[in-house]
Design an enzyme around this catalytic site. Structure first.
Site, short mmCIF file in Angstrom:
data_model
loop_
_atom_site.label_atom_id
_atom_site.label_comp_id
_atom_site.label_asym_id
_atom_site.label_seq_id
_atom_site.Cartn_x
_atom_site.Cartn_y
_atom_site.Cartn_z
N GLY A 132 0.82 -1.22 0.00
CA GLY A 132 0.00 0.00 0.00
C GLY A 132 0.85 1.26 0.00
O GLY A 132 2.08 1.21 -0.02
N ASP A 158 0.87 -4.82 11.25
CA ASP A 158 0.58 -6.06 10.54
C ASP A 158 -0.57 -6.81 11.25
O ASP A 158 -0.57 -6.89 12.48
CB ASP A 158 1.86 -6.91 10.54
CG ASP A 158 1.83 -7.99 9.50
OD1 ASP A 158 0.97 -8.89 9.59
OD2 ASP A 158 2.66 -7.93 8.57
N ASN A 204 0.11 -14.97 5.18
CA ASN A 204 -0.48 -13.63 5.28
C ASN A 204 -2.01 -13.67 5.21
O ASN A 204 -2.70 -13.12 6.06
CB ASN A 204 0.06 -12.74 4.15
CG ASN A 204 -0.12 -11.26 4.45
OD1 ASN A 204 -0.06 -10.84 5.60
ND2 ASN A 204 -0.34 -10.48 3.42
N THR A 264 -13.06 -13.00 -3.56
CA THR A 264 -12.73 -12.86 -4.98
C THR A 264 -13.49 -13.86 -5.85
O THR A 264 -13.85 -14.96 -5.38
CB THR A 264 -11.21 -13.09 -5.18
OG1 THR A 264 -10.93 -13.25 -6.56
CG2 THR A 264 -10.73 -14.37 -4.48
N TYR A 301 -3.81 -18.50 -4.24
CA TYR A 301 -4.46 -17.23 -3.86
C TYR A 301 -5.95 -17.45 -3.63
O TYR A 301 -6.50 -17.10 -2.58
CB TYR A 301 -4.24 -16.18 -4.96
CG TYR A 301 -5.14 -14.98 -4.83
CD1 TYR A 301 -4.99 -14.10 -3.77
CD2 TYR A 301 -6.18 -14.75 -5.75
CE1 TYR A 301 -5.85 -13.00 -3.62
CE2 TYR A 301 -7.02 -13.66 -5.61
CZ TYR A 301 -6.85 -12.79 -4.55
OH TYR A 301 -7.70 -11.72 -4.40
N PHE A 316 -3.51 -12.48 -24.95
CA PHE A 316 -3.19 -13.90 -24.89
C PHE A 316 -4.42 -14.71 -25.32
O PHE A 316 -5.35 -14.89 -24.54
CB PHE A 316 -2.76 -14.29 -23.46
CG PHE A 316 -1.47 -13.63 -23.06
CD1 PHE A 316 -0.26 -14.10 -23.53
CD2 PHE A 316 -1.48 -12.50 -22.23
CE1 PHE A 316 0.94 -13.49 -23.17
CE2 PHE A 316 -0.29 -11.88 -21.86
CZ PHE A 316 0.92 -12.37 -22.34
N ARG A 352 -2.85 -18.41 -22.54
CA ARG A 352 -2.12 -18.78 -21.33
C ARG A 352 -2.89 -19.92 -20.65
O ARG A 352 -4.12 -19.91 -20.63
CB ARG A 352 -2.06 -17.60 -20.35
CG ARG A 352 -1.17 -16.48 -20.80
CD ARG A 352 -1.14 -15.37 -19.79
NE ARG A 352 -2.46 -14.86 -19.46
CZ ARG A 352 -2.67 -13.71 -18.82
NH1 ARG A 352 -1.66 -12.98 -18.42
NH2 ARG A 352 -3.90 -13.29 -18.56
N GLY A 358 -4.90 -22.00 -18.01
CA GLY A 358 -5.69 -21.62 -16.84
C GLY A 358 -6.52 -20.36 -17.02
O GLY A 358 -7.08 -19.87 -16.05
N ASP A 359 -6.59 -19.80 -18.23
CA ASP A 359 -7.43 -18.62 -18.47
C ASP A 359 -8.78 -19.07 -19.02
O ASP A 359 -8.88 -19.42 -20.20
CB ASP A 359 -6.77 -17.71 -19.51
CG ASP A 359 -5.97 -16.59 -18.90
OD1 ASP A 359 -6.05 -16.40 -17.67
OD2 ASP A 359 -5.26 -15.88 -19.65
N1 LIG Z 1 -7.86 -5.82 -7.23
C1 LIG Z 1 -8.76 -6.72 -7.57
O1 LIG Z 1 -9.20 -6.77 -8.73
C2 LIG Z 1 -9.29 -7.71 -6.54
C3 LIG Z 1 -10.19 -8.69 -6.99
C4 LIG Z 1 -10.70 -9.59 -6.05
C5 LIG Z 1 -10.33 -9.49 -4.71
N2 LIG Z 1 -9.45 -8.55 -4.31
C6 LIG Z 1 -9.08 -8.48 -2.89
O2 LIG Z 1 -9.30 -7.17 -2.42
C7 LIG Z 1 -8.35 -6.83 -1.42
C8 LIG Z 1 -7.68 -5.52 -1.78
O3 LIG Z 1 -7.08 -5.65 -3.08
P1 LIG Z 1 -6.24 -4.45 -3.72
O4 LIG Z 1 -6.29 -4.60 -5.18
O5 LIG Z 1 -6.67 -3.17 -3.09
O6 LIG Z 1 -4.78 -4.86 -3.22
P2 LIG Z 1 -3.62 -3.96 -2.60
O7 LIG Z 1 -2.39 -4.79 -2.59
O8 LIG Z 1 -3.58 -2.64 -3.26
O9 LIG Z 1 -4.12 -3.76 -1.09
C9 LIG Z 1 -3.86 -4.67 -0.04
C10 LIG Z 1 -3.33 -3.87 1.14
O10 LIG Z 1 -3.12 -4.75 2.24
C11 LIG Z 1 -1.89 -4.41 2.87
N3 LIG Z 1 -1.44 -5.61 3.57
C12 LIG Z 1 -1.09 -6.81 3.03
N4 LIG Z 1 -0.77 -7.69 4.00
C13 LIG Z 1 -0.92 -7.02 5.19
C14 LIG Z 1 -0.75 -7.39 6.56
N5 LIG Z 1 -0.32 -8.61 6.91
N6 LIG Z 1 -1.03 -6.48 7.52
C15 LIG Z 1 -1.43 -5.22 7.18
N7 LIG Z 1 -1.61 -4.82 5.91
C16 LIG Z 1 -1.36 -5.71 4.92
C17 LIG Z 1 -0.99 -3.97 1.73
O11 LIG Z 1 0.08 -3.15 2.15
C18 LIG Z 1 -1.98 -3.20 0.85
O12 LIG Z 1 -2.06 -1.84 1.22
C19 LIG Z 1 -7.39 -8.01 -1.31
O13 LIG Z 1 -7.76 -8.77 -0.19
C20 LIG Z 1 -7.63 -8.77 -2.60
O14 LIG Z 1 -7.40 -10.13 -2.43
C21 LIG Z 1 -8.91 -7.65 -5.20
#
Ligand SMILES: NC(=O)c1ccc[n+]([C@@H]2O[C@H](COP(=O)([O-])OP(=O)(O)OC[C@H]3O[C@@H](n4cnc5c(N)ncnc54)[C@H](O)[C@@H]3O)[C@@H](O)[C@H]2O)c1
Length: 333
Positions: free
Chosen positions: A38, A52, A93, A118, A142, A209, A292, A294-295
């Site tokens: 982030g 964390d 994590n 997701t 994931y 792809f 690719r 798995g798509d």
């Molecule tokens: N972006 C997408 O299209 C999408 C689709 C489906 C699901 N998601 C889910 O949505 C959520 C947010 O996605 P995003 O795209 O904003 O990702 P992102 O990586 O921008 O945001 C995740 C945030 O979590 C923080 N983080 C990770 N591990 C941590 C920990 N142990 N303690 C504290 N902070 C921690 C990171 O620093 C980051 O700021 C995720 O859980 C992701 O799996 C995203």
């Protein structure tokens, strides 16, 4: 008094946009983020704690020092390809971190959570559009970690009175329409920012792809949902949880439900490329490559349940708007 919402992962892409929606709805967000992916400046004026979710002592301190009403939990690693190469990093994590967080909530009597899940929980299902009750067969670690956390929330709701909503996002896209925030993943793996990097000259070309799928133009179809609409869904999900208290939930009986969040309308890779060319006015290079592994050909949400139960529907469904907002954030328009 304004309700305080703990937002782990609030410095990330979807989390930071949700902070704007929470504030606009009158909530006080408190961000907890370890900044592994982030950006601290993305929380703007929200309260921020660097830390964390796997830090038990820090969570105890947080829940003791703040009157937290609910948790909106985004914190996770998100890159599916990396999860195949390093699954333990993701289980540690995403699963152990979420377990630590939910344990702390139960210890401190905080019962309400909205969780970022997701579409990857459905694996490569060939059903289209996808409904929530389809089998959960993730095809990468994931997706497995997200489904494992959903199971934990469901079971903890039944045993410990947790009230949890899992929101299964399809492809988050776009940026704050007012240009305050946008997508800053590193490495970037999402199609729209990658295409815009080609338009801005940050990459030489964009690859498609597979052009021989059984779709309207031969390229894969995905469901893109504007990040501001995702943010709005979190507010609606919280409102749903806050009304559970007085109506349906008694004693230790908890609540768990899951909702798809998508446009319900798929866009093909080629349509995304064309929209980007139109919005930016740049005729960047497009390479056609092999499929690719798995798509799946089509991944589109049926988001009817979120419409009927949460009263949510996308307000920015047009692909051109998502692309234009992302482009605007890149400072190129
Ligand atoms: N972006 C997408 O299209 C999408 C689709 C489906 C699901 N998601 C889910 O949505 C959520 C947010 O996605 P995003 O795209 O904003 O990702 P992102 O990586 O921008 O945001 C995740 C945030 O979590 C923080 N983080 C990770 N591990 C941590 C920990 N142990 N303690 C504290 N902070 C921690 C990171 O620093 C980051 O700021 C995720 O859980 C992701 O799996 C995203």
């Amino acid at each position: 008094m304004a309700k305080t919402i703990l937002v782990p992962g609030g410095a990330g892409f979807i989390g930071s946009h949700t902070l704007l929606a929470l504030k606009a709805a009158g909530y006080t967000p408190l961000v907890l983020d370890n900044l592994s992916n982030g950006h601290q400046d993305a929380v703007l004026d929200a309260n921020f704690i660097e830390g964390d979710i796997r830090d038990e002592a820090l969570l105890d301190q947080l829940f003791e020092n703040h009157a937290i009403d609910a948790v909106v939990h985004f914190a996770a690693f998100i890159e599916a390809g990396e999860s195949v190469r390093d699954p333990m990093k993701f289980y540690d994590n995403n699963v152990a971190g979420s377990l630590n967080l939910v344990r702390a909530m139960v210890r401190h009597g905080v019962r309400k959570m909205v969780f970022s899940s997701t579409a990857a929980v459905y694996g490569d299902s060939t059903d289209a559009p996808l409904t929530e009750d389809l089998p959960k067969v993730p095809i990468n670690p994931y997706g497995q970690t997200k489904w494992a956390v959903e199971c934990m929330l469901r079971d903890t709701a039944a045993a410990d009175g947790l009230q949890a909503i899992a929101l299964r996002y399809f492809n988050a896209a776009g940026a704050d329409p007012e240009g305050r925030l946008g997508e800053r993943h590193d490495p970037e793996t999402h199609l729209i920012p990658l295409v815009l990097q080609a338009a801005s000259g940050q990459r030489d070309a964009i690859s498609i792809f597979g052009t021989d799928y059984d779709t309207r133009d031969g390229t894969c179809i995905r469901d893109y949902i504007h990040v501001a609409d995702l943010a709005d869904a979190h507010v609606k999900a919280l409102e749903h949880l806050f009304t559970q208290d007085d109506s349906k939930v008694r004693g230790r009986r908890g609540f768990y439900d899951a909702f798809n969040l998508g446009n319900g309308q798929g866009f093909s890779v080629r349509e995304v490329v064309d929209a980007a060319k139109q919005v930016t006015g740049v005729d960047f290079t497009v390479k056609e490559e092999e499929r690719r592994p798995g798509d799946p050909a089509v991944l589109v949400a049926n988001a009817e349940k979120a419409r009927t139960t949460l009263g949510w529907s996308p307000s920015i469904p047009a692909l051109e708007d998502m692309v234009a907002h992302a482009w605007n954030f890149m400072g190129q328009s």
